[in-house]
Design a protein around this motif. Sequence first.
Motif, PDB file in Angstrom:
ATOM      1  N   ALA A 121       0.828  -1.212   0.000  1.00 25.04           N
ATOM      2  CA  ALA A 121       0.000   0.000   0.000  1.00 25.04           C
ATOM      3  C   ALA A 121       0.860   1.259   0.000  1.00 25.04           C
ATOM      4  O   ALA A 121       0.498   2.270  -0.615  1.00 25.04           O
ATOM      5  CB  ALA A 121      -0.927  -0.010   1.212  1.00 25.04           C
TER       6      ALA A 121
ATOM      7  N   SER B 171       2.106   1.803  -3.574  1.00 25.37           N
ATOM      8  CA  SER B 171       1.067   2.250  -4.505  1.00 25.37           C
ATOM      9  C   SER B 171       0.504   3.626  -4.148  1.00 25.37           C
ATOM     10  O   SER B 171      -0.339   4.157  -4.881  1.00 25.37           O
ATOM     11  CB  SER B 171      -0.072   1.231  -4.538  1.00 25.37           C
ATOM     12  OG  SER B 171      -0.662   1.091  -3.263  1.00 25.37           O
TER      13      SER B 171
ATOM     14  N   ASP C 218      -1.341   4.386  -1.462  1.00 27.78           N
ATOM     15  CA  ASP C 218      -2.693   4.274  -0.915  1.00 27.78           C
ATOM     16  C   ASP C 218      -2.774   4.576   0.588  1.00 27.78           C
ATOM     17  O   ASP C 218      -3.850   4.457   1.171  1.00 27.78           O
ATOM     18  CB  ASP C 218      -3.247   2.863  -1.153  1.00 27.78           C
ATOM     19  CG  ASP C 218      -3.498   2.585  -2.618  1.00 27.78           C
ATOM     20  OD1 ASP C 218      -3.750   3.556  -3.362  1.00 27.78           O
ATOM     21  OD2 ASP C 218      -3.424   1.414  -3.031  1.00 27.78           O
TER      22      ASP C 218
END
Length: 359
Positions: free
Chosen positions: A116, A119, A121
């Motif tokens: 995460a 990416s 996020d």
Amino acid sequence: MQTQNYKLDFTGQNIYVGIDTHLKNWKATIMLDDITHKTFSQEPDVKKSELYLRRNFPGGNYLSAYEASFCGFNIHRELHKHGIKNIVVNPADIPVTDKEKKQKEDKRDSRKIAKALRSGDLEAIYVPARETEEDRSLVRYRRTLVKEINRHKHRVKSLLYYYGITISQKFSSGSKHWSKQYSSWLREIKFETSSGEITLNKIIYTVEYLRKQLLETTFEIKKLSQQERYIKNIKFLTNIPGIGLITAMIILTELENIIRFKNLDKLSSCVGLIPTTNSTGDNDKVGDLTCRSNKYLRSIIVESSWIAVRIDPALMMVYTNLCKRMKPSEAIIRIAKKLLNRIRYVLKNKLEYEFAIVK
């Protein structure tokens, strides 16, 4: 013979580290932009993490993340000191698959954090200054003492009811409980054995000890409120109906910096004064208050709101009108949000509260 140069150089490359923190060991996963390096266990030592990264990925940009937990923000500060750009995230904000929910383990947790992070996020939570954290600990400890005192008071009542001992009529009012007369009356109670009397006296002693600790802790908080970093804001807050010195100190130590909230909705979300929503198709459902909250702030703001509606004519008028179309428990949440708006206004603008102004 021509020799090959195997000197490692990761200059300009991002190295992502997901850390699952525990008391005795950490699980760490290291990823690059297009590959997963490895997942491994390590001692809970930031220096060893730094040494591993610099040895295996010299010159790289080291980025890490871990879930907010018992370890607080000390690891975060240590990682930054050692050149690792870290963020602390709310566990509920980390993307998770159904499989990860049903097969939870430390290695999988560290991998999903690293993934995460890579990416983009993950959203970092706010990290307060160490000084504010320590002040917050003192204020929170006072709340813990209040809870423990109430628990032991209930233990006394339970003990009396259990053995059929009726509390004297002159002490039936809650405001008179634990006066000197009440303590003296409790000590005069006779049981059939010494064990019963010892049990009651031990609980009484614990309550009196905790009350002494509460008094001393409150005194220290009052001293803290007179320090330069708090005294001006304390004056602004205590002018607002329903907010006293202790409440003001809870607000200041929990929020630290009101400027970090762009608007009232952001502040309300942090405190936990927003409802759950479920919008799908033509159906829009609004539920109870979200479970995500600062439990210290939300409870104290709601408590202050009950006082404010009795003192401030403007809030009293709004509350009365709200009660015509909803339950009082629901109306007070609306008042709490208005009170929160006043708190934000006076702290942000450094202005005193204008009494009886409807906004």
